[in-house]
Write an enzyme that holds these catalytic residues in place. Structure first.
Site, short mmCIF file in Angstrom:
data_model
loop_
_atom_site.label_atom_id
_atom_site.label_comp_id
_atom_site.label_asym_id
_atom_site.label_seq_id
_atom_site.Cartn_x
_atom_site.Cartn_y
_atom_site.Cartn_z
N ILE A 4 0.86 -1.20 0.00
CA ILE A 4 0.00 0.00 0.00
C ILE A 4 0.89 1.24 0.00
CG2 ILE A 4 -1.82 1.22 1.25
CD1 ILE A 4 -2.67 -1.55 0.16
N GLU A 131 -17.50 6.67 17.90
CA GLU A 131 -16.70 5.73 18.71
C GLU A 131 -16.28 6.40 20.01
OE1 GLU A 131 -12.97 3.85 20.29
OE2 GLU A 131 -13.31 5.91 19.67
N GLU A 132 -15.90 7.67 19.89
CA GLU A 132 -15.30 8.35 21.04
C GLU A 132 -16.28 8.55 22.19
OE1 GLU A 132 -12.31 8.61 21.41
OE2 GLU A 132 -11.25 8.98 19.53
N ASP A 157 -7.48 1.31 14.75
CA ASP A 157 -7.69 2.51 15.57
C ASP A 157 -6.33 2.92 16.13
OD1 ASP A 157 -8.55 4.50 17.28
OD2 ASP A 157 -9.93 3.23 18.42
N HIS A 244 -5.99 12.51 22.03
CA HIS A 244 -7.22 13.24 22.39
C HIS A 244 -6.97 14.73 22.63
CE1 HIS A 244 -9.84 9.48 23.53
NE2 HIS A 244 -9.46 9.52 22.27
N ASP A 259 2.75 3.18 7.33
CA ASP A 259 3.01 2.33 6.16
C ASP A 259 2.98 0.85 6.55
OD1 ASP A 259 3.73 1.52 3.62
OD2 ASP A 259 5.83 2.11 3.82
N ASP A 263 0.34 -2.00 5.15
CA ASP A 263 0.78 -3.22 4.45
C ASP A 263 0.34 -4.46 5.22
OD1 ASP A 263 1.89 -1.53 2.58
OD2 ASP A 263 3.94 -1.74 3.32
N1 PHE Z 1 -10.54 3.53 21.22
C1 PHE Z 1 -9.60 4.34 21.92
C2 PHE Z 1 -9.77 5.74 21.40
O1 PHE Z 1 -10.25 5.98 20.33
C3 PHE Z 1 -8.17 3.90 21.77
C4 PHE Z 1 -7.96 2.47 21.38
C5 PHE Z 1 -7.31 2.16 20.23
C6 PHE Z 1 -8.43 1.44 22.14
C7 PHE Z 1 -7.14 0.85 19.83
C8 PHE Z 1 -8.25 0.12 21.75
C9 PHE Z 1 -7.60 -0.19 20.61
O2 PHE Z 1 -9.42 6.67 22.06
ZN ZN Z 2 -9.88 8.25 20.82
ZN ZN Z 3 -9.61 5.80 18.53
CA CA Z 4 3.55 0.29 1.82
#
Ligand code: PHE
Ligand code: ZN
Ligand code: ZN
Ligand code: CA
Ligand code: ZN
Length: 282
Positions: A4, A131-132, A157, A244, A259, A263
């Site tokens: 990628i 998600e947050e 994430d 954050h 990267d 990949d």
């Molecule tokens: N979800 C959390 C956030 O967005 C961080 C996280 C990342 C948790 C990956 C678990 C796995 O702040």
């Molecule tokens: Zn977060």
């Molecule tokens: Zn996150």
């Molecule tokens: Ca790559």
């Protein structure tokens, strides 16, 4: 699996940064910066031939919207799914958290469409809202039947933390093995993901009985001297000192980690949905 191009992912991150900058420095779910982020990703997917749909839901009087993209083909009801949350917190532009995973999935999707391999599984991508505020987009999707036919879910994430670690989720052994196999092939050691356990969008899928996996480069935990010895970077400092925060900008990204994890994502997707023998490893 394809290699990628990280420059393309960086270009998507630049777009998400400029969207945040024009919308008060945030891409928080339910706000204009989120909508613009969704429209950017959806536009690229539609142009590449994906079947996209938006899934709105209401939370505390605001509308939040998931983006789901199916690549036409592969056996119906045997789905490999990859997801990333597209929202940032209110207090920043969310470029590592989680422009990184969002932009990675866009570029992996575009690589899939460009190569158009014969598929042993159907492939679906998701960009989650809210998600947050508590895994709300992915939870809504699963509560409304979304996990049906999903045989594996891969979560991305925070894949480009500026002082990165290389953490692999240890939920499903087969998926974990595919990620580790990729990292072994590039001679990068990994550790089991513990900092974020259960705190991202794979959790509702896992709770619904779906096999899950993913990669993570660390948030506010501190890199130890042993970790700095094997991965480089700075011991005694957080993996992401801008977690954050308003400083989670395009300056807050480690391109090597970005990267490698992209990949890795392609490697595991190809293992699960294309098969391991179609083309040699890059
Ligand atoms: N979800 C959390 C956030 O967005 C961080 C996280 C990342 C948790 C990956 C678990 C796995 O702040
Ligand atoms: Zn977060
Ligand atoms: Zn996150
Ligand atoms: Ca790559
Ligand atoms: Zn391999």
């Amino acid at each position: 699996a394809p290699d990628i191009p990280v420059a393309n992912i960086t270009a998507h991150l630049n777009q998400l940064q400029s969207i945040a900058t024009s919308n008060g420095g945030t891409r928080v779910s339910g706000g204009a910066g989120f909508t613009a982020s969704l429209n950017y990703i959806k536009g690229r997917l539609d142009a590449a031939g994906f079947q996209t749909r938006t899934q709105p839901f209401t939370l505390n009087g605001r509308t939040h919207t998931n983006l789901i993209a199916d690549w036409p083909g592969g056996p119906a009801g045997q789905t490999v799914m990859l997801g990333a949350h597209l929202d940032s917190v209110q207090s920043g532009p969310g470029i590592n958290d989680n422009g990184s995973g969002s932009s990675t999935l866009l570029e992996v999707a575009l690589a899939l469409s460009a190569r158009n391999p014969a598929l042993t599984k159907h492939v679906r991508f998701a960009w989650w809202a809210a998600e947050e505020s508590g895994l709300n987009g992915s939870t809504y999707y699963v509560q409304n039947g979304g996990a049906s036919g999903v045989e594996a879910y891969l979560n991305f994430d925070m894949t480009a933390s500026p002082n990165p670690g290389y953490f692999v989720y240890d939920d499903d052994r087969t998926i974990e093995g595919h990620f580790k196999e990729f990292y072994t092939s590039i001679n990068v050691p990994t550790e089991i993901e513990v900092e974020g356990d259960g705190r991202s969008d794979h959790a509702p899928f896992k709770n619904a009985g779906v096999r899950v996996g993913g990669v993570f480069t660390g948030a506010s935990n501190t890199k130890t001297s042993a970790q700095a010895a094997k991965w480089g970077g700075t011991a005694g400092q957080p993996f992401d000192r801008c977690y954050h925060s308003a400083c989670d900008t395009t300056a807050n990204v480690n391109s090597t980690a970005l990267d490698r994890n992209a990949d890795a994502a392609a490697h595991v997707l190809w293992k699960l949905a294309v098969g391991g023998t179609q083309e040699p490893e890059d």
